[in-house]
Design a protein around this motif. Structure first.
Motif, PDB file in Angstrom:
ATOM      1  N   ILE A   1       0.835  -1.210   0.000  1.00 13.92           N
ATOM      2  CA  ILE A   1       0.000   0.000   0.000  1.00 13.92           C
ATOM      3  C   ILE A   1       0.864   1.253   0.000  1.00 13.92           C
ATOM      4  O   ILE A   1       0.586   2.219  -0.725  1.00 13.92           O
ATOM      5  N   GLN A   2       1.924   1.249   0.794  1.00 14.37           N
ATOM      6  CA  GLN A   2       2.850   2.385   0.801  1.00 14.37           C
ATOM      7  C   GLN A   2       3.440   2.590  -0.601  1.00 14.37           C
ATOM      8  O   GLN A   2       3.542   3.726  -1.076  1.00 14.37           O
ATOM      9  N   SER A   3       3.779   1.497  -1.269  1.00 10.54           N
ATOM     10  CA  SER A   3       4.377   1.573  -2.598  1.00 10.54           C
ATOM     11  C   SER A   3       3.433   2.215  -3.603  1.00 10.54           C
ATOM     12  O   SER A   3       3.823   3.133  -4.340  1.00 10.54           O
ATOM     13  N   ILE A   4       2.176   1.760  -3.647  1.00  9.63           N
ATOM     14  CA  ILE A   4       1.255   2.285  -4.662  1.00  9.63           C
ATOM     15  C   ILE A   4       0.886   3.731  -4.364  1.00  9.63           C
ATOM     16  O   ILE A   4       0.711   4.541  -5.277  1.00  9.63           O
ATOM     17  N   ASN A   5       0.810   4.099  -3.077  1.00  7.42           N
ATOM     18  CA  ASN A   5       0.546   5.502  -2.744  1.00  7.42           C
ATOM     19  C   ASN A   5       1.681   6.410  -3.228  1.00  7.42           C
ATOM     20  O   ASN A   5       1.439   7.501  -3.762  1.00  7.42           O
ATOM     21  N   GLU A   6       2.923   5.954  -3.070  1.00  6.06           N
ATOM     22  CA  GLU A   6       4.064   6.773  -3.475  1.00  6.06           C
ATOM     23  C   GLU A   6       4.210   6.810  -4.996  1.00  6.06           C
ATOM     24  O   GLU A   6       4.570   7.843  -5.569  1.00  6.06           O
ATOM     25  N   MET A   7       3.911   5.697  -5.678  1.00  7.49           N
ATOM     26  CA  MET A   7       3.942   5.688  -7.138  1.00  7.49           C
ATOM     27  C   MET A   7       2.850   6.593  -7.709  1.00  7.49           C
ATOM     28  O   MET A   7       3.054   7.296  -8.704  1.00  7.49           O
ATOM     29  N   TYR A   8       1.692   6.566  -7.086  1.00  6.21           N
ATOM     30  CA  TYR A   8       0.572   7.425  -7.498  1.00  6.21           C
ATOM     31  C   TYR A   8       0.962   8.899  -7.359  1.00  6.21           C
ATOM     32  O   TYR A   8       0.681   9.725  -8.251  1.00  6.21           O
ATOM     33  N   LYS A   9       1.619   9.233  -6.251  1.00  3.56           N
ATOM     34  CA  LYS A   9       2.076  10.614  -6.064  1.00  3.56           C
ATOM     35  C   LYS A   9       3.115  10.987  -7.128  1.00  3.56           C
ATOM     36  O   LYS A   9       3.088  12.107  -7.670  1.00  3.56           O
ATOM     37  N   GLN A  10       4.017  10.049  -7.449  1.00  3.62           N
ATOM     38  CA  GLN A  10       4.995  10.279  -8.514  1.00  3.62           C
ATOM     39  C   GLN A  10       4.296  10.667  -9.813  1.00  3.62           C
ATOM     40  O   GLN A  10       4.681  11.619 -10.496  1.00  3.62           O
ATOM     41  N   PHE A  11       3.274   9.888 -10.166  1.00  2.28           N
ATOM     42  CA  PHE A  11       2.577  10.099 -11.435  1.00  2.28           C
ATOM     43  C   PHE A  11       1.859  11.445 -11.450  1.00  2.28           C
ATOM     44  O   PHE A  11       1.929  12.188 -12.436  1.00  2.28           O
TER      45      PHE A  11
END
Length: 278
Positions: free
Chosen positions: A80-90
């Motif tokens: 969950i931490q990973s997808i939240n940070e990738m989403y913020k990247q995008f």
């Protein structure tokens, strides 16, 4: 004779398709062009929770059934931490990738009741397992998984957010072993494995009334750094889940230069088409 010609055409088409897929260049739609089409709503951004060793095809559904509720929830913390940070990247990179186009605010999407009702995951349980579409997808806080192929639902989301374009992104990750060596450990030799995450990311663009107007699968995006993998005899090397966020962000970063190239290619194609029409 006609059959032979048809067969040759079919064989050539399959060969070309296979080459495109293997090189990571498979696209759908003419070209990526969004200028002048208004804001874009990012309605789905997800990663398949089955992040496995590249040679491990098991489902990895999560912790055992008898595990405590707290342990079950904690099992997915780093996913969950990973997808939240990738989403913020995008989202942070969006204006650079798509100049002149705005992204609908996250809060506008996540707080919309109609969006939540329309995109809510509806489990389909067979023999105690959820087998519905999207069952394995993990999403950023506030978003649900939406298929990039669901024309009717995506048209409805366009209407809900009063936009002509909606976008969805799906990621699938695995890790691979780069280096294996042995080091002294007490009276024995210990095997050390170093590896990194490899990420595939599919981007789908839907236009209201037209359906999917463009998509591409960006394959084999690789994390820059190598991390130590856990290993025990008879098992494939395992990546520590605590390494997922940094590894996935590093790999996902590779998508932006390719997206920018696709946008520039689309702009050049549109300009050429407009010149020909004059």
């Amino acid at each position: 004779m006609a059959f032979i010609l048809v067969f040759k055409h079919f064989f050539f088409s399959i060969t070309v398709l296979a080459a495109l897929v293997l090189t990571g260049c498979f696209t759908s739609g003419n070209y990526l062009y969004v200028e002048g089409k208004g804001d874009i709503a990012l309605v789905s951004f997800s990663i398949d929770r089955r992040i496995n060793h590249e040679k491990d095809s098991s489902a990895h559904d999560g912790p055992a059934l008898l595990t405590t509720k707290e342990s079950k929830e904690a099992f997915w913390d780093f996913h969950i931490q990973s997808i939240n940070e990738m989403y913020k990247q995008f989202r942070d990179k969006f204006s650079e990738v798509f100049p002149g186009t705005n992204l609908v605010l996250h809060e506008t999407v996540s707080n919309n009741e109609k969006y939540q009702q329309l995109s809510e995951h509806k489990p389909k349980i067979i023999l105690g397992k959820d087998v519905s579409l999207g069952w394995s997808q993990i999403n950023p806080d506030g978003l649900n998984w939406v298929s990039g192929f669901g024309k009717e639902k995506l048209d409805s989301l366009c209407s809900i957010f009063n936009v002509n374009l909606v976008m969805s992104v799906e990621c699938k990750a695995r890790w691979k072993v780069d280096t294996t060596y042995r080091v002294p450990s007490g009276f024995a030799m210990e095997e050390v494995n170093l590896g990194h995450i490899v990420l595939d990311a599919s981007v789908y663009l839907h236009e209201k009334g037209k359906g999917m107007v463009w998509s591409r699968n960006y394959r084999k995006l690789e994390a820059k750094d190598r991390v130590r993998l856990e290993w025990s005899s008879g098992e494939p090397p395992q990546m520590d889940k605590r390494d997922f966020p940094a590894q996935l962000q590093s790999a996902f970063k590779k998508i932006f230069p390719e997206l920018i190239e696709d946008v520039n290619r689309g702009k050049a194609a549109m300009q050429q088409q407009q010149t020909q029409e004059l």
